[in-house]
Design an enzyme around this catalytic site. Structure first.
Site, short mmCIF file in Angstrom:
data_model
loop_
_atom_site.label_atom_id
_atom_site.label_comp_id
_atom_site.label_asym_id
_atom_site.label_seq_id
_atom_site.Cartn_x
_atom_site.Cartn_y
_atom_site.Cartn_z
N ARG A 151 25.30 -28.93 29.20
CA ARG A 151 26.12 -28.55 30.32
C ARG A 151 26.94 -27.10 29.93
O ARG A 151 26.13 -26.36 29.03
CB ARG A 151 27.67 -29.43 29.58
CG ARG A 151 27.37 -29.86 27.95
CD ARG A 151 28.61 -30.48 27.48
NE ARG A 151 29.38 -29.00 27.85
CZ ARG A 151 29.73 -28.22 27.30
NH1 ARG A 151 29.02 -27.50 25.75
NH2 ARG A 151 31.12 -26.75 27.01
N GLY A 152 28.29 -26.95 30.38
CA GLY A 152 28.87 -25.71 29.80
C GLY A 152 28.66 -24.49 31.06
O GLY A 152 26.93 -25.21 31.65
N ALA A 153 29.04 -24.18 31.92
CA ALA A 153 28.93 -23.07 33.34
C ALA A 153 27.76 -22.25 33.57
O ALA A 153 26.77 -22.22 33.83
CB ALA A 153 29.84 -22.30 33.75
N GLN B 198 33.95 -32.30 23.65
CA GLN B 198 33.39 -31.36 23.31
C GLN B 198 34.14 -30.54 22.67
O GLN B 198 33.96 -29.85 21.61
CB GLN B 198 33.19 -30.66 24.72
CG GLN B 198 32.08 -31.56 25.90
CD GLN B 198 33.01 -32.48 26.89
OE1 GLN B 198 34.15 -32.22 26.47
NE2 GLN B 198 33.07 -32.07 28.83
N ASP C 80 34.34 -22.41 34.35
CA ASP C 80 33.72 -23.55 35.53
C ASP C 80 33.68 -22.62 36.99
O ASP C 80 32.34 -22.38 37.16
CB ASP C 80 33.75 -24.56 35.65
CG ASP C 80 33.33 -25.30 34.12
OD1 ASP C 80 34.24 -25.05 33.50
OD2 ASP C 80 32.06 -25.42 34.10
N ASN D 57 38.69 -24.56 34.93
CA ASN D 57 38.23 -24.94 33.69
C ASN D 57 37.92 -26.80 33.20
O ASN D 57 39.15 -27.18 33.87
CB ASN D 57 38.56 -24.23 32.21
CG ASN D 57 37.60 -23.90 31.20
OD1 ASN D 57 36.32 -24.27 31.06
ND2 ASN D 57 38.34 -24.00 29.91
N LYS D 58 37.42 -27.00 32.22
CA LYS D 58 37.47 -28.27 31.39
C LYS D 58 39.01 -28.35 31.83
O LYS D 58 40.58 -28.12 31.07
CB LYS D 58 37.41 -28.13 30.00
CG LYS D 58 37.72 -29.36 29.28
CD LYS D 58 37.03 -30.91 30.18
CE LYS D 58 35.04 -30.26 30.17
NZ LYS D 58 34.13 -31.31 31.44
#
Ligand code: MRU
Length: 336
Positions: free
Chosen positions: A49-51, A197, A238, A248-249
Site C-alpha cells: 500500500r501507499g501510492a 496505518q 495519493d 491523501n488518507k
C-alpha cells in the site's frame, strides 16, 4: 532502518514478493504473489500500500504478467495488456499505480514481437522504477528538511514512510532528513483510523529508527495544535491534481483545516509520479470507498456507514508541495 527496499517489495522469478503490511507490526511475514490475481488481492487488502509502493507493485505486476503470458507474440501482447489493465484498476485513487503499469508497458514498446526480450526489458524497467522511486524520496527528504528550523515537532498522518514507497518515504523521508540533521524534537502520529496505518506502521518505522514520536487518537490532534505542540505538518499524497488539490488518507483534510486555523504550515510531500496533470482539480479524483467491515463489529448491523479511504485537501490549504525536483509554492500549476 532495518528494512531495505527489497524487503518491502521485490521481483523474483515467477513472483512479486511483498512484506505483508496487514500483519505489521506484530509479524514480519512475506507474501509471494505468483499470479496477477494474487497481486491484485495483495493490493486490495493493503498488504502492499501507499501510492509510490503501489506504482512499484504495478510495474512489477506487469513484469509478472509477462512472465506468465504465452510466448506467441500476438497472444503475449494481448495477455500482458489485459493483465496490466486489471492491475491498474485494483485501487482507484493513487495515480502512481497506473503510472507504474504504464512505465512497464512502455518499456516493452518495440519488443512485443520478441516476448523473451520483452520479458527481460519489462522486468528490468520495473526494478529500475523501484530504485528510482527510492532516490526520488531521498531527494524529497533533502528538499523538505530545508523548510524546518531546529527543535521541530512535526505531525503527519497515515504512513508515508519506507513501507509506503518501497524505501525511505515521502513525508517520513522529510522527517528522517530533519532528524539526521539533528533538528527534530519529535513526531506526532495520529492513529489513522480505521486501518491504523499511523499507529501500526508509522510508529513502527519511527521506533525502528529510534526517532522520538507519540501516537495519538485522531480525535486528539486538534487539542495538540491548540496546546501549541505542533510546528509543522507533512503528509504524503495519493494524487495531486493540476491545481494542487491533493487526495491523501482520509483525515488529511481535517488536519489541514486545523493547521491553518492555528497558523501552522501544512506541507504535502510526493514524487512527481504522484502528480496527475490530466486531472484538473480535486473534484475529479476518484475516491475509494472501502468495506463497512473495516469499521469493526461494534457498528450495529442495521446502521449504514460511509468509509472513504481518502479525502481531498484543497490547494488553498497547502503551503508547499515538496517534490523530488524541488519545493513548489502556491498558486500551483501542475498542468504539464
Ligand atoms: O490506503 P493506503 O494505506 O494505501 O493510503 C496511503 C496514504 O494515504 C499515503 O499517505 C499516501 O499513499 C502517500 S504514501 C507516500
Amino acid at each position: 532502518m532495518t528494512l531495505t527496499p527489497l524487503d518491502i517489495i521485490r521481483l523474483e522469478p515467477g513472483a512479486v514478493v511483498v512484506l505483508d503490511q496487514t500483519l505489521l507490526p506484530q509479524a514480519r511475514v512475506e507474501r509471494r504473489c505468483v499470479s496477477v490475481a494474487d497481486l491484485v488481492d495483495a493490493i486490495r487488502v493493503l498488504a502492499i500500500r501507499g501510492a509510490p509502493a503501489l506504482g512499484v507493485a504495478g510495474a512489477m505486476g506487469v513484469a509478472l504478467a509477462a512472465e506468465l503470458a504465452p510466448l506467441e507474440p500476438e497472444a503475449f501482447r494481448r495477455a500482458v495488456t489485459a493483465d496490466a489493465a486489471i492491475i491498474a484498476a485494483a485501487r482507484p485513487t493513487a495515480v502512481n499505480l497506473g503510472v507504474g503499469v504504464r512505465h512497464a508497458l512502455a518499456a516493452a514498446a518495440g519488443a512485443w514481437n520478441d516476448p523473451v526480450q520483452a520479458r527481460m526489458v519489462i522486468g528490468a524497467a520495473a526494478q529500475a522504477f523501484h530504485m528510482a522511486e527510492v532516490r526520488r524520496c531521498e531527494a524529497i527528504g533533502a528538499h523538505g528538511a530545508s523548510l524546518f528550523g531546529s527543535d521541530v515537532r512535526i505531525c503527519t498522518i497515515c504512513n508515508a514512510g519506507a513501507l509506503a514507497t518501497g524505501g525511505y518515504g515521502t513525508a517520513l523521508g522529510v522527517v528522517r532528513a530533519v532528524n539526521a540533521a539533528g533538528r527534530l524534537a519529535g513526531v506526532w502520529v495520529p492513529e489513522t483510523r480505521p486501518l491504523l496505518q499511523g499507529a501500526r506502521l508509522t510508529a513502527w518505522e519511527l521506533g525502528e529508527e529510534g526517532i522520538p514520536h507519540r501516537v495519538v487518537p485522531d480525535s486528539a490532534v486538534a487539542a495538540a495544535f491548540a496546546g501549541g505542540e505542533i510546528d509543522g505538518v507533512v503528509v504524503g499524497a495519493d494524487r495531486i491534481a493540476a491545481n494542487g488539490d491533493t487526495a491523501n488518507k482520509v483525515g488529511t483534510y481535517a488536519l489541514a483545516v486545523i493547521a491553518r486555523h492555528h497558523g501552522v504550515p501544512f506541507y504535502v510531500a510526493a514524487p512527481h509520479t504522484t502528480i496527475d496533470p490530466a486531472t484538473a482539480t480535486g473534484r475529479q479524483i476518484p475516491i475509494e470507498e472501502r468495506s463497512r467491515d473495516e469499521l469493526g463489529p461494534t457498528v450495529p448491523a442495521e446502521s449504514p456507514v460511509w468509509n472513504p479511504a481518502f479525502d481531498v485537501t484543497p490547494a488553498a490549504l497547502i503551503d508547499a508541495i515538496i517534490t523530488d525536483t524541488g519545493i513548489l509554492r502556491p498558486p500551483f500549476d501542475l498542468r504539464a
